[in-house]
Scaffold this motif. Structure first.
Motif, PDB file in Angstrom:
ATOM      1  N   VAL A 142      -1.377   9.171   1.403  1.00  0.00           N
ATOM      2  CA  VAL A 142      -0.688  10.500   1.133  1.00  0.00           C
ATOM      3  C   VAL A 142       0.144  10.453  -0.253  1.00  0.00           C
ATOM      4  O   VAL A 142       0.060  11.320  -0.904  1.00  0.00           O
ATOM      5  N   VAL A 143       0.772   9.245  -0.382  1.00  0.00           N
ATOM      6  CA  VAL A 143       1.592   9.257  -1.491  1.00  0.00           C
ATOM      7  C   VAL A 143       0.813   9.102  -2.726  1.00  0.00           C
ATOM      8  O   VAL A 143       0.959   9.695  -3.930  1.00  0.00           O
ATOM      9  N   SER A 144      -0.587   8.341  -2.697  1.00  0.00           N
ATOM     10  CA  SER A 144      -1.369   8.378  -3.932  1.00  0.00           C
ATOM     11  C   SER A 144      -1.690   9.721  -4.314  1.00  0.00           C
ATOM     12  O   SER A 144      -1.887   9.933  -5.496  1.00  0.00           O
ATOM     13  N   ARG A 145      -2.210  10.217  -3.286  1.00  0.00           N
ATOM     14  CA  ARG A 145      -2.659  11.932  -3.425  1.00  0.00           C
ATOM     15  C   ARG A 145      -1.469  12.745  -4.347  1.00  0.00           C
ATOM     16  O   ARG A 145      -1.673  13.457  -5.126  1.00  0.00           O
ATOM     17  N   ARG A 146      -0.160  12.605  -3.834  1.00  0.00           N
ATOM     18  CA  ARG A 146       0.993  13.201  -4.246  1.00  0.00           C
ATOM     19  C   ARG A 146       1.055  12.845  -5.784  1.00  0.00           C
ATOM     20  O   ARG A 146       1.585  13.346  -6.731  1.00  0.00           O
ATOM     21  N   ILE A 147       0.986  11.571  -5.890  1.00  0.00           N
ATOM     22  CA  ILE A 147       1.176  10.725  -7.465  1.00  0.00           C
ATOM     23  C   ILE A 147       0.210  11.448  -8.208  1.00  0.00           C
ATOM     24  O   ILE A 147       0.622  11.604  -9.445  1.00  0.00           O
ATOM     25  N   ALA A 148      -0.948  11.489  -8.006  1.00  0.00           N
ATOM     26  CA  ALA A 148      -2.036  12.074  -8.745  1.00  0.00           C
ATOM     27  C   ALA A 148      -1.871  13.549  -9.117  1.00  0.00           C
ATOM     28  O   ALA A 148      -2.386  13.822 -10.033  1.00  0.00           O
ATOM     29  N   SER A 149      -0.886  14.292  -8.437  1.00  0.00           N
ATOM     30  CA  SER A 149      -0.662  15.643  -8.610  1.00  0.00           C
ATOM     31  C   SER A 149       0.690  15.756  -9.500  1.00  0.00           C
ATOM     32  O   SER A 149       1.150  16.776  -9.496  1.00  0.00           O
ATOM     33  N   GLY A 150       1.222  14.650  -9.941  1.00  0.00           N
ATOM     34  CA  GLY A 150       2.364  14.782 -10.797  1.00  0.00           C
ATOM     35  C   GLY A 150       3.689  14.434 -10.034  1.00  0.00           C
ATOM     36  O   GLY A 150       4.881  14.473 -10.714  1.00  0.00           O
ATOM     37  N   TRP A 151       3.529  13.934  -8.833  1.00  0.00           N
ATOM     38  CA  TRP A 151       5.105  13.436  -8.091  1.00  0.00           C
ATOM     39  C   TRP A 151       5.322  12.090  -8.581  1.00  0.00           C
ATOM     40  O   TRP A 151       4.438  11.282  -8.875  1.00  0.00           O
ATOM     41  N   ARG A 152       6.477  11.599  -8.305  1.00  0.00           N
ATOM     42  CA  ARG A 152       6.981  10.229  -8.625  1.00  0.00           C
ATOM     43  C   ARG A 152       8.010   9.621  -7.389  1.00  0.00           C
ATOM     44  O   ARG A 152       8.446  10.577  -6.852  1.00  0.00           O
ATOM     45  N   VAL A 153       7.639   8.308  -7.047  1.00  0.00           N
ATOM     46  CA  VAL A 153       8.356   8.028  -5.925  1.00  0.00           C
ATOM     47  C   VAL A 153       9.767   7.571  -6.367  1.00  0.00           C
ATOM     48  O   VAL A 153      10.075   6.705  -7.186  1.00  0.00           O
ATOM     49  N   GLU A 154      10.742   8.083  -5.137  1.00  0.00           N
ATOM     50  CA  GLU A 154      12.202   7.731  -5.837  1.00  0.00           C
ATOM     51  C   GLU A 154      12.569   6.735  -4.756  1.00  0.00           C
ATOM     52  O   GLU A 154      13.246   5.941  -5.263  1.00  0.00           O
ATOM     53  N   SER A 155      12.330   6.816  -3.883  1.00  0.00           N
ATOM     54  CA  SER A 155      12.704   5.512  -2.597  1.00  0.00           C
ATOM     55  C   SER A 155      11.409   5.573  -1.635  1.00  0.00           C
ATOM     56  O   SER A 155      10.561   6.340  -1.446  1.00  0.00           O
ATOM     57  N   ARG A 156      11.293   4.163  -0.901  1.00  0.00           N
ATOM     58  CA  ARG A 156      10.384   3.989   0.070  1.00  0.00           C
ATOM     59  C   ARG A 156      10.990   3.198   1.004  1.00  0.00           C
ATOM     60  O   ARG A 156      11.669   2.104   0.886  1.00  0.00           O
ATOM     61  N   SER A 157      10.528   3.522   2.307  1.00  0.00           N
ATOM     62  CA  SER A 157      10.882   2.352   3.426  1.00  0.00           C
ATOM     63  C   SER A 157       9.563   2.165   4.095  1.00  0.00           C
ATOM     64  O   SER A 157       8.493   2.933   3.435  1.00  0.00           O
ATOM     65  N   GLY A 158       9.592   1.586   5.334  1.00  0.00           N
ATOM     66  CA  GLY A 158       8.421   1.379   6.013  1.00  0.00           C
ATOM     67  C   GLY A 158       7.386   2.545   6.505  1.00  0.00           C
ATOM     68  O   GLY A 158       6.400   2.710   6.164  1.00  0.00           O
ATOM     69  N   SER A 159       8.259   3.753   6.833  1.00  0.00           N
ATOM     70  CA  SER A 159       7.591   4.974   7.287  1.00  0.00           C
ATOM     71  C   SER A 159       7.953   6.160   6.631  1.00  0.00           C
ATOM     72  O   SER A 159       7.505   7.147   6.927  1.00  0.00           O
ATOM     73  N   GLN A 160       8.896   6.064   5.377  1.00  0.00           N
ATOM     74  CA  GLN A 160       9.350   7.184   4.882  1.00  0.00           C
ATOM     75  C   GLN A 160       9.348   7.004   3.430  1.00  0.00           C
ATOM     76  O   GLN A 160       9.571   6.022   2.905  1.00  0.00           O
ATOM     77  N   VAL A 161       8.855   8.092   2.627  1.00  0.00           N
ATOM     78  CA  VAL A 161       8.729   8.005   1.272  1.00  0.00           C
ATOM     79  C   VAL A 161       9.400   9.285   0.574  1.00  0.00           C
ATOM     80  O   VAL A 161       9.307  10.234   1.165  1.00  0.00           O
TER      81      VAL A 161
END
Length: 114
Positions: free
Chosen positions: A39-58
């Protein structure tokens, strides 16, 4: 100029078939991590970027904050003419945040953040 996507145009957040079998045992931590990665890779492809990440939350973010110090200097040095541009940028520009969490059944829970 690049057109921004609205919330209604966002991609599906459901994982692809085959990541886990619905109706069987709930996915384990490794499978939930794979679902979240997809799901994160799909969002990154549409222009989002990761601010923080834990085991089950981004937490994902899209947009850039306005550099008010730079605009203040430009406004002063241009005899307040740049203030019109600054006001327009401040009104139009926004930062969006979304928290994605994988629950115990492998479903993605999306929460919009301020």
């Amino acid at each position: 100029m690049k057109r921004r996507r609205t919330a209604r145009e966002s991609t599906s957040v459901e994982p692809p078939p085959g990541y886990y079998v619905a109706g069987c045992d709930p996915p384990d931590a490794a499978q939930r991590a794979l679902i979240l990665d997809w799901v994160v890779s799909r969002r990154i492809a549409s222009g989002w970027r990761v601010e923080s990440r834990s085991g089950s939350q981004v937490v994902l973010v899209r947009g850039q904050p306005v550099n008010h110090v730079l605009h203040a200097f430009l406004t002063v040095f241009s005899c307040l003419v740049w203030g019109l541009v600054w006001a327009g940028v401040a009104l139009v520009n926004r930062v969006e945040r979304v928290a994605l969490t994988v629950d115990a059944q492998g479903r993605i829970v999306t929460v919009s953040a301020p």
